[in-house]
Design a protein around this motif. Sequence first.
Motif, PDB file in Angstrom:
ATOM      1  N   GLU A  88       0.806  -1.218   0.000  1.00  0.00           N
ATOM      2  CA  GLU A  88       0.000   0.000   0.000  1.00  0.00           C
ATOM      3  C   GLU A  88       0.843   1.275   0.000  1.00  0.00           C
ATOM      4  O   GLU A  88       0.302   2.375   0.043  1.00  0.00           O
ATOM      5  N   GLU A  89       2.171   1.135  -0.047  1.00  0.00           N
ATOM      6  CA  GLU A  89       3.035   2.315  -0.149  1.00  0.00           C
ATOM      7  C   GLU A  89       2.829   2.993  -1.506  1.00  0.00           C
ATOM      8  O   GLU A  89       2.569   2.346  -2.510  1.00  0.00           O
ATOM      9  N   ASP A  90       2.953   4.325  -1.511  1.00  0.00           N
ATOM     10  CA  ASP A  90       2.827   5.074  -2.768  1.00  0.00           C
ATOM     11  C   ASP A  90       4.045   4.820  -3.642  1.00  0.00           C
ATOM     12  O   ASP A  90       5.187   5.017  -3.215  1.00  0.00           O
ATOM     13  N   LYS A  91       3.787   4.399  -4.878  1.00  0.00           N
ATOM     14  CA  LYS A  91       4.870   4.061  -5.797  1.00  0.00           C
ATOM     15  C   LYS A  91       5.308   5.280  -6.595  1.00  0.00           C
ATOM     16  O   LYS A  91       4.604   6.277  -6.684  1.00  0.00           O
ATOM     17  N   GLU A  92       6.503   5.154  -7.192  1.00  0.00           N
ATOM     18  CA  GLU A  92       6.950   6.138  -8.166  1.00  0.00           C
ATOM     19  C   GLU A  92       6.240   5.878  -9.492  1.00  0.00           C
ATOM     20  O   GLU A  92       5.632   4.829  -9.686  1.00  0.00           O
ATOM     21  N   GLN A  93       6.362   6.840 -10.404  1.00  0.00           N
ATOM     22  CA  GLN A  93       5.742   6.681 -11.726  1.00  0.00           C
ATOM     23  C   GLN A  93       6.650   5.835 -12.621  1.00  0.00           C
ATOM     24  O   GLN A  93       7.133   6.290 -13.658  1.00  0.00           O
ATOM     25  N   VAL A  94       6.895   4.623 -12.168  1.00  0.00           N
ATOM     26  CA  VAL A  94       7.754   3.693 -12.899  1.00  0.00           C
ATOM     27  C   VAL A  94       6.968   2.411 -13.110  1.00  0.00           C
ATOM     28  O   VAL A  94       6.275   1.941 -12.205  1.00  0.00           O
ATOM     29  N   SER A  95       7.080   1.849 -14.301  1.00  0.00           N
ATOM     30  CA  SER A  95       6.336   0.623 -14.620  1.00  0.00           C
ATOM     31  C   SER A  95       7.280  -0.578 -14.624  1.00  0.00           C
ATOM     32  O   SER A  95       8.480  -0.450 -14.887  1.00  0.00           O
ATOM     33  N   ILE A  96       6.727  -1.740 -14.330  1.00  0.00           N
ATOM     34  CA  ILE A  96       7.516  -2.978 -14.406  1.00  0.00           C
ATOM     35  C   ILE A  96       7.461  -3.568 -15.810  1.00  0.00           C
ATOM     36  O   ILE A  96       8.050  -4.613 -16.066  1.00  0.00           O
TER      37      ILE A  96
END
Length: 610
Positions: free
Chosen positions: A343-351
């Motif tokens: 539930e942590e806010d992610k960076e705008q990075v995709s896998i």
Amino acid sequence: MARARLNSGNGIDEELPKTKINKASLSNVGKLLKYLKPYRAKFIIGMFFLFLSSVSLLAFPALMGSMVDAAQGKQGLAFIPANIKSIGIIAFIILFFQSFVSFFRIRLFVEVAEKTLADIRRDTYFNLITLPMDFFANRRVGELNSRLSADLSQIQDTMTTTFAEMIRQAILLVGGISFLFIVSVKLTLLNLSILPVIVIIAVFFGKFIRSLSRKAQDKLAESNTIVQETLQGISNVKAFVNEAYEANRYQNSLKAVVDLALRGASYRGLFASFILFCIFGAVVSVIWYGSDLIARGELSVGALTTYIISSLFVAGSMGSFPELYANVQKAVGATERVIEILEEDKEQVSIHPEENEIKERIKGGLQFDQVKFAYPSRREITVLKDISFSANVGEKIAIVGPSGTGKSTLAALILGFYKPQQGHILFDNKDANDFKLTDIRNQVAIVPQDVLLFGGSIRENIAYGKLTATPEEVIEASKRANAHDFIMSFPEGYDTLVGERGIKLSGGQRQRIAIARALLKDPAILILDEATSSLDSESERLVQNALEELMKNRTSIIIAHRLSTIREANKIIVIEKGRVVESGTHYELLQHETGLYRYLSNLQQEKIDG
């Protein structure tokens, strides 16, 4: 924090902390249970097989009792034939049936648990590597690794074993007690009159013993800390001739461990004696009272046999619940820690690689406009204060200043690891916030002072800068970075394994591999974070030549400690206490008689002359 516990030997195992089960913790469990949804059909079938195997087990006490009655020529339970052979055949049929459904129950539960946990591991890891740098700055790598290993393993054990076993034991407990009432109400009431007393005493006494055990574990952990600290600082111990002090400190710690252990052993002995007395006392009471009922014709021998076997089932079920419940508490705690990552806010990075491809090109213009920054974990300390400077496309901009003035923080801000609290960072006169984060990082490369290499081959480490690079491109980048010759001197060439963190290579070799990696990336903006400060003269010469090749035709931000390496920079920015105090070329700054740059330059020259 996880508590250490003694294992069966002399070592210490990690014990996961337990969490109280309440509405909030159950809510977190519910969030993970959604991962069961794709496999719910197999889970339901597994639950059905679990129910069948548990219920079939309850038939054995009745069959054994009826067999004893049949041996005496008496009828046991009305629905069971009074024939030893028939009862034996029925018992083996039920045993085969139970084995059959148990196999599929175990197989289905393990499949559901493994696939569910694989999905949770995948999402946890994917989320973990897309979290911002501030998250990692406040947590240890070991702690995060524990969440992916120990915590998820605990959840896995609960899903595959503990959960199923709790349901199984609950069925046996309820069914067993019901069966006891059917066989003999009088014997069951006798047992129930004794049971509450045993349970209450066991609960309170058990808590007291666990408290003593935890204190002993803590003391042992303290003694192990003394060993670790002493061995890590053994040079200081010997230099100050404090061997006797450390020996006495360790001996006192061990004495405290032994005292607590002996005290705990005394209470555990009393507790064990009490439990044994109660258990065997209950058995003697049941057989004594049961024999009296047989003598009076109120009970058959087979019924007493059925009752005793059923009692053992019930006792075993009750005895297993404390440990099962403790495992559930650990799993709930593990769930909370895993949910925290998910539930942590992610960076705008995709896998997904295709989503990280460059959408908007950066030519290389860079500008800091009155940037103010403090690390989120230390907001009371302002690291950068109204920092302003600009770099035109293709320029070399050097950042210098005393240690701790925020030079490396600039690199972290350029890469988007953190956001400034005030001011703006611009690329090609456009605010960094208007770019995709992946566009910035794809077009900015850094060569740090301490190069981190992954544990694979040299080829893999260089190609990390461009995963689609051909072998020819890797070799070309290595040649430009002055790395090809030393790589080919190894028997396995580019397939040479560098060891953990690149330990098999020298500092200069690691730096040149990092430069080759950056060359392969072909960034618009290059950051050199004191890339030569820890090298010897020969390595520095080779690395400096490679850096010159790397800096051609691209904007370069050079964070430097050795001022001799930045004399040709287009502009030098001098930072002190988080502020820009001077800027200009090397020769312009030397003209400032009271300037910080001139002072630092003279100081380094004195060291060289001295």
